[in-house]
Design an enzyme around this catalytic site. Sequence first.
Site, PDB file in Angstrom:
ATOM      1  N   GLY A  72       0.795  -0.951   0.142  1.00 49.67           N
ATOM      2  CA  GLY A  72      -0.596   0.501  -0.018  1.00 49.67           C
ATOM      3  C   GLY A  72       0.325   1.306   0.117  1.00 49.67           C
ATOM      4  O   GLY A  72       1.454   1.076  -0.895  1.00 49.67           O
ATOM      5  N   LYS A  73       0.819   2.698   1.156  1.00 48.13           N
ATOM      6  CA  LYS A  73       1.144   3.577   1.039  1.00 48.13           C
ATOM      7  C   LYS A  73       2.461   3.194   1.570  1.00 48.13           C
ATOM      8  O   LYS A  73       2.199   3.623   2.593  1.00 48.13           O
ATOM      9  CB  LYS A  73       0.453   4.484   1.295  1.00 48.13           C
ATOM     10  CG  LYS A  73      -0.876   4.277   0.386  1.00 48.13           C
ATOM     11  CD  LYS A  73      -1.900   5.642   0.359  1.00 48.13           C
ATOM     12  CE  LYS A  73      -2.690   5.288   2.266  1.00 48.13           C
ATOM     13  NZ  LYS A  73      -3.804   6.309   2.794  1.00 48.13           N
ATOM     14  N   SER A  74       3.236   3.014   1.383  1.00 45.00           N
ATOM     15  CA  SER A  74       5.203   3.387   1.657  1.00 45.00           C
ATOM     16  C   SER A  74       5.904   3.830   0.837  1.00 45.00           C
ATOM     17  O   SER A  74       5.223   3.486  -0.766  1.00 45.00           O
ATOM     18  CB  SER A  74       5.009   1.741   2.062  1.00 45.00           C
ATOM     19  OG  SER A  74       5.524   1.061   1.572  1.00 45.00           O
TER      20      SER A  74
END
Length: 294
Positions: free
Chosen positions: A229-231
């Site tokens: 995901g968002k990373s």
Amino acid sequence: MNSSRTGRFAPTPSGLLHFGSLVAALASFADARAQGGQWLVRMEDIDPPREAPGAKAAILETLHAYGFEWDGPVLYQSERSNRYQAVIDHWLRQGLAYACTCSRKALEPYAGVYPGFCRNAGHSPEGAAIRLRVPELRYGFQDRLQGHFEQHLGTEVGDFIIRRRDGLYAYQLAVVIDDGDQQVTDIVRGADLLDSTPRQLYLQELLGLPSPTYLHVPLLVQPDGHKLGKSYRSAPLTAADARSQLLRALRTLGQKPPAELQSAQPREILQWAASHWSVDALPGVRTLAEASLL
């Protein structure tokens, strides 16, 4: 086009699309088109506090840049509150749902299975969460990839929330109502939602809806086991990388794109994916580590 089969992709606008979302979109698109069916896009925007500004428009722009074409208008869950509330009001009158005032702290010892404290308390729905009574029964289905899966709703799930205390509607309720209203017949999504399916089967039963077929593709995870995901390890998709990312997504799904697609446009890659889609080639596991895909 044979519209008797309908699939859908339903992103949550908590951020921009990442590679894991692309894999899910590609799988659902190819599966629907391979059957000559429709492919719908639905925006699961029922949790405003978690929504990133501009994410909805950016998601649609990214899908377009990657060659995806969907049938009909995009459905926005944020515009369907009256529909969801009408179902809840009906179940409250029938005694199938009830108000719950339990705090998270009070429920911590029960490992996520609601112990039924408010089942017969008769609380007012105002300012309370709404739970659905579940039967002491097992609900199961045959997944097209993962095989048979079932849960005992009473002992493994418990009465679950269909509207939160803050008035926001739960995913489980909204997704089943929307799938029914849009006549979705084939659901292709990540294997992290496998555990949600028995609850959704029960909701379909209460609503008098036929159950779709299910195909849960492997969830992409980072080496530490967290969902992709968002990373820093999962940058948002960019239009410039459409070709390479689509080909990478095909390989992730076990498909074997030929070398000539290295110079193809995104729409051509999607056409190839639909005409050569093979469920038998999908990895029959629930998770895939990102490191194995590089």
